[in-house]
Design a protein around this motif. Structure first.
Motif, PDB file in Angstrom:
ATOM      1  N   ALA A   1       0.706  -1.235  -0.090  1.00 35.50           N
ATOM      2  CA  ALA A   1      -0.116  -0.033   0.054  1.00 35.50           C
ATOM      3  C   ALA A   1       0.966   1.172  -0.077  1.00 35.50           C
ATOM      4  O   ALA A   1       0.359   2.255  -0.485  1.00 35.50           O
ATOM      5  CB  ALA A   1      -1.292  -0.117   1.126  1.00 35.50           C
ATOM      6  N   ARG A   2       1.989   1.192   0.528  1.00 31.66           N
ATOM      7  CA  ARG A   2       2.955   2.249   0.501  1.00 31.66           C
ATOM      8  C   ARG A   2       3.767   2.475  -0.487  1.00 31.66           C
ATOM      9  O   ARG A   2       4.756   3.492  -0.462  1.00 31.66           O
ATOM     10  CB  ARG A   2       3.861   2.240   2.000  1.00 31.66           C
ATOM     11  N   ARG A   3       3.632   1.803  -1.649  1.00 29.84           N
ATOM     12  CA  ARG A   3       4.796   1.808  -2.709  1.00 29.84           C
ATOM     13  C   ARG A   3       3.992   2.086  -4.133  1.00 29.84           C
ATOM     14  O   ARG A   3       3.182   1.074  -4.345  1.00 29.84           O
ATOM     15  CB  ARG A   3       5.453   0.696  -2.748  1.00 29.84           C
ATOM     16  N   ASP A   4       3.759   3.232  -4.537  1.00 29.10           N
ATOM     17  CA  ASP A   4       2.754   3.667  -5.551  1.00 29.10           C
ATOM     18  C   ASP A   4       3.018   2.427  -6.714  1.00 29.10           C
ATOM     19  O   ASP A   4       1.935   2.271  -7.491  1.00 29.10           O
ATOM     20  CB  ASP A   4       3.332   4.887  -6.153  1.00 29.10           C
ATOM     21  N   GLU A   5       4.034   2.128  -6.995  1.00 29.00           N
ATOM     22  CA  GLU A   5       4.502   1.170  -8.110  1.00 29.00           C
ATOM     23  C   GLU A   5       3.510   0.019  -8.024  1.00 29.00           C
ATOM     24  O   GLU A   5       3.381  -0.785  -9.072  1.00 29.00           O
ATOM     25  CB  GLU A   5       5.827   0.895  -7.843  1.00 29.00           C
ATOM     26  N   TYR A   6       3.173  -0.492  -6.678  1.00 31.46           N
ATOM     27  CA  TYR A   6       2.788  -1.822  -6.495  1.00 31.46           C
ATOM     28  C   TYR A   6       1.209  -1.631  -6.043  1.00 31.46           C
ATOM     29  O   TYR A   6       0.316  -2.646  -6.120  1.00 31.46           O
ATOM     30  CB  TYR A   6       3.401  -2.752  -5.510  1.00 31.46           C
TER      31      TYR A   6
ATOM     32  N   ARG B   1       0.936  -7.246  -8.470  1.00 35.38           N
ATOM     33  CA  ARG B   1       2.128  -7.547  -9.032  1.00 35.38           C
ATOM     34  C   ARG B   1       3.061  -7.561  -8.071  1.00 35.38           C
ATOM     35  O   ARG B   1       3.360  -6.689  -7.142  1.00 35.38           O
ATOM     36  CB  ARG B   1       2.268  -6.258  -9.942  1.00 35.38           C
ATOM     37  N   PRO B   2       4.227  -8.627  -8.028  1.00 35.73           N
ATOM     38  CA  PRO B   2       5.331  -8.682  -7.064  1.00 35.73           C
ATOM     39  C   PRO B   2       6.513  -7.905  -7.718  1.00 35.73           C
ATOM     40  O   PRO B   2       6.542  -7.831  -9.149  1.00 35.73           O
ATOM     41  CB  PRO B   2       5.649  -9.952  -7.002  1.00 35.73           C
TER      42      PRO B   2
ATOM     43  N   ARG C   1      -0.385  -7.920   0.906  1.00 30.79           N
ATOM     44  CA  ARG C   1       0.197  -6.780   1.748  1.00 30.79           C
ATOM     45  C   ARG C   1       1.351  -6.330   1.331  1.00 30.79           C
ATOM     46  O   ARG C   1       1.776  -5.288   1.769  1.00 30.79           O
ATOM     47  CB  ARG C   1       0.287  -7.568   3.375  1.00 30.79           C
ATOM     48  N   THR C   2       2.291  -7.083   0.475  1.00 31.20           N
ATOM     49  CA  THR C   2       3.511  -6.866   0.223  1.00 31.20           C
ATOM     50  C   THR C   2       3.836  -7.140  -1.265  1.00 31.20           C
ATOM     51  O   THR C   2       3.128  -7.975  -1.921  1.00 31.20           O
ATOM     52  CB  THR C   2       4.615  -7.640   1.131  1.00 31.20           C
ATOM     53  N   TRP C   3       4.779  -6.444  -1.794  1.00 29.68           N
ATOM     54  CA  TRP C   3       5.279  -6.529  -3.271  1.00 29.68           C
ATOM     55  C   TRP C   3       6.317  -7.496  -3.262  1.00 29.68           C
ATOM     56  O   TRP C   3       6.862  -7.918  -4.493  1.00 29.68           O
ATOM     57  CB  TRP C   3       5.661  -4.957  -3.781  1.00 29.68           C
TER      58      TRP C   3
END
Lengths: 292, 292, 292, 292
Positions: free
Chosen positions: D15-20, D25-26, D209-211
């Protein structure tokens, strides 16, 4: 400590039944024309609870269209809270019978009170015994006296041996049509990211020990609708003989469901699961190949 | 996911009952002249199962001599294996009644079939509902209609909230005489060094949330006779309002017991537990002191 | 599956050491004049983390006054979040040394990095190896090369055999001064009413299998300050050879603690625990009496 | 109690990384020409431990032939018992390097001692951090300073949040190439029919939850060779970005393996798993379809 052996579940033991010993073949449990443990995994689908005639008929038709083999729905619901919706009772059974007449799908429904067994037996094609009742021995014993197939859910923290012993209570009564259903166990992720931990390892382990067919309930086994289709196909990869899936109306809101709305999938999703099964079966191949 | 709140167990909530809110005081459940939740912890003792008249009377007398307040014994036993001893049934109840007449101790005995409730109610002073039936809602509901105290064991993997909700099923029927009983949960040591993990943390946690008295069963909570006296006194240190302890005949062999012989203690050990209680109560002191 | 036997923890096995076989006697681990496994349970108390000189000295003095035998405090803290307070490091060790000089209490402090072992060894009287490092074999091996007593906490989900094997890594290095510490396991109540499930059954089970002394940490074993005194005295009832208790300043606010404030008790509460120990010991009696 | 939030694993939060954010997508972790998190699930295969040059080269070639993308093998093994085979150490690394030269497959190997990180880093293409070290914070921190991808196994009883926090320790050091690996948790079936409970529900939960890419180890996640192929394909159905599979020599005997022989599959079985992956991917379909 309190170790149980094969002798405690002698009737359901694969090793003790010549017909099945040394194979992975399950008994075929027949429900109308549907074969549980037959050539392909069966799909049991429907609402968590029968909430109304309209809701049930709509979902039943959608499940039939999506390719379900059997219709599930609860007329009595065992609810943690006494203030939660407890089901419509006999009225619910009548609605299910109408849904069966409409769709042609046989009915799976739960019996949770031994005193209600006779009436449920009149309506149901398969008697479901839920997780909370896996060790309700009077209920198991009475179910063994009926001649209706019994779908026996695994208890929330039941060992495989306890589960097989529960099945033994039914089978030694003369009713060999028992279907085991894994539905998730209590473990560490619960409450953080799932409702129960789907224990798929138990599927091949059960198949090794017993000739009863084994199905999987990915709805309770995850508690999260978005996980259900993946969990369902994973269960097929693990060798499950069927799936038990809770379904919402296509445009229903999860929060409107009176029971377990968070885990119900749409009929359109159910259809994709049904369509995905053959490819997964192809991938795991014949028993002889995939079993190492 | 499926979070329950105070509202789901509203009748048994300490915070919602003026009489108990803000205190740690339990309701006093009266069984004859015995007070559960009264001035001192009660001791409930007796054989796991009523196996014979001679065995039961001998153990009952020995328990009375050792200082027990109530006599326990199972006439029906919920057994994992259908081939294990299932109890003497009504004959067992009659033996218990005779033991009561002989010793003066009121009887605690399990009811596991809703159809047997009426007959058990005739004989028993306290109706025990076992772990496997903690979520047998028809049985809980019917127990709520009786006017006999109910000893409600915690399920093997029940959360505190599920346990309180189960009690709520009884209490909302009008029967407020419910005694909660912690008996061990399923956790990682089981099978390696114990049968269940005695969860004593739940005792003060339950007392904080409900006004029902809370007792502890160290026999099932360990499954190992040599641990029982230590576990029993530890439960008193934790604030338990009573103990439920399985007892063998002084010279009986554990392997001769038809049920759970490994966890039964001798009457002489029971006596030492009874004698040790006051010192432990003295050590933990008044509530105001020990609660940090 | 991966079953370990006595042979895997041969050095710490009670049965394999003539001196201890057939008894329940532990090795006496000497820390200065304090004997762990000696005539009475020892009390190890202090702050969770060394946060400042003033905080540590105040709590250390209060613990000494309350009757503690050893002072605990973390200079390095293994924290789940990398953004949580990680400890003062060497500065923390220096503060602990000053606290020792002031109070006369020997110091127990955690080492969590094998590269820091040499410096921790210079300051500490007992090296603590925490739960998260119970299977950090390089650290265990190096601790076995020191001649400082090692307090080995049980892992969060470690079986007894895994714990004994971990101790074996230390002892086979030539360091027999290992103290086992039960600190709660991960089980179903966690997050609902406690932080960990205090598994007291493991105490007599460990004593039966090994000659190492076994102590209990009721602070982590509950995670709730109000439960700590009851849990501490219960541990004594179960036969623990000592207690490890986290302490806040008498007038400190839990929320001001930089680590685990919710589970710290006041020095005045610690004193009541210390005072309660003899009565509990009296209640459980001599080994020969209480062991059934 | 001790609740961790997104802020505690801020760098790895989707959620905190715009890219993902808002996708499933990982990050693509590149190991030579292999992409973990790329177009298709990767297969990491090889022996549990490097036992000899001959054994390793034979298995490595067979894995390459069967379609593996990366080669795994342990030069240091964290063993519960100090008397079990601990690995060949640096010699094992040299053998792995030779196997890489022979097969062209990049190497995944475990580092379990922070002091050995530099040497392992010289040889390995991916640094594995095992379950027992998931909360070895010095090791995680140092791994964050390298520029080698890190395969981070989930701890045996780690929550998802604890696992993400462990990854955060690596990533905040500047090394974003972390691969999460589910390998089974401790739960109730262990010892009865499996070694660990494969928790596939955590896969989609982690992806949400995570990329970081998420792979699955069906070898430890079952502990039973015959379950591995089914478990592997089930993991693909659940959306795993790769598999970590232990392999025996085609004609090797499980009991001859010095480590975990019961869970190793044959190269011929590995090949069937590799061949089955596309069909399973087809069955689960594009994300947009299968996610309900």
């Amino acid at each position: 400590m309190s170790v149980h052996r094969d002798l405690d579940w002698r009737s359901v033991s694969r090793a003790r039944r010549d017909e099945y010993a040394g194979t992975h073949r399950p008994r075929v449990v027949r429900v109308g024309t549907v074969e549980v443990g037959g050539a392909r995994p069966v799909v049991i689908a429907g609402p968590c609870a029968v909430e109304s005639r309209a809701q049930t008929l709509e979902i039943a038709r959608a499940c039939a269209d999506a390719g379900a083999d059997l219709l599930r729905g609860g007329a009595w619901k065992p609810r943690t809270s006494p203030y939660a919706f407890q089901g419509l009772g006999v009225e619910g059974l009548e609605i299910l019978a109408e849904a069966r007449a409409t769709t042609g799908l046989p009915i799976v429904t739960e019996v949770l009170d031994v005193r209600m067994l006779a009436v449920v037996e009149q309506f149901a094609d398969v008697l479901q015994i839920g997780s909370r009742n896996m060790q309700n021995y009077p209920l198991l014993t009475e179910a063994g006296r009926t001649r209706k197939p019994v779908l026996l859910k695994r208890g929330m923290c039941a060992t495989l041996q306890e589960w097989l012993c529960a099945a033994e209570y039914v089978v030694r009564g003369g009713n060999e049509d028992v279907i085991l259903c894994e539905r998730g166990i209590r473990a560490l992720g619960n409450g953080e990211y799932d409702r129960n931990t789907l224990d798929l390892n138990v599927v091949p382990a059960a198949i090794e020990r017993t000739w009863l067919p084994v199905i999987v309930d990915p709805s309770h086994g995850t508690g999260v609708a978005s996980m259900v289709p993946r969990a369902a196909l994973a269960a097929v990869a693990y060798g499950a003989h069927g799936l038990l899936i809770e379904v919402l109306a296509e445009d229903g809101k999860p929060e409107d469901a009176r029971c377990d709305g968070d885990q119900g999938v749409r009929p359109s999703t159910l259809r994709k699961v049904v369509e995905g099964i053959p490819a997964v079966l192809g991938a795991v191949g014949a028993e002889s190949e995939v079993r190492a």
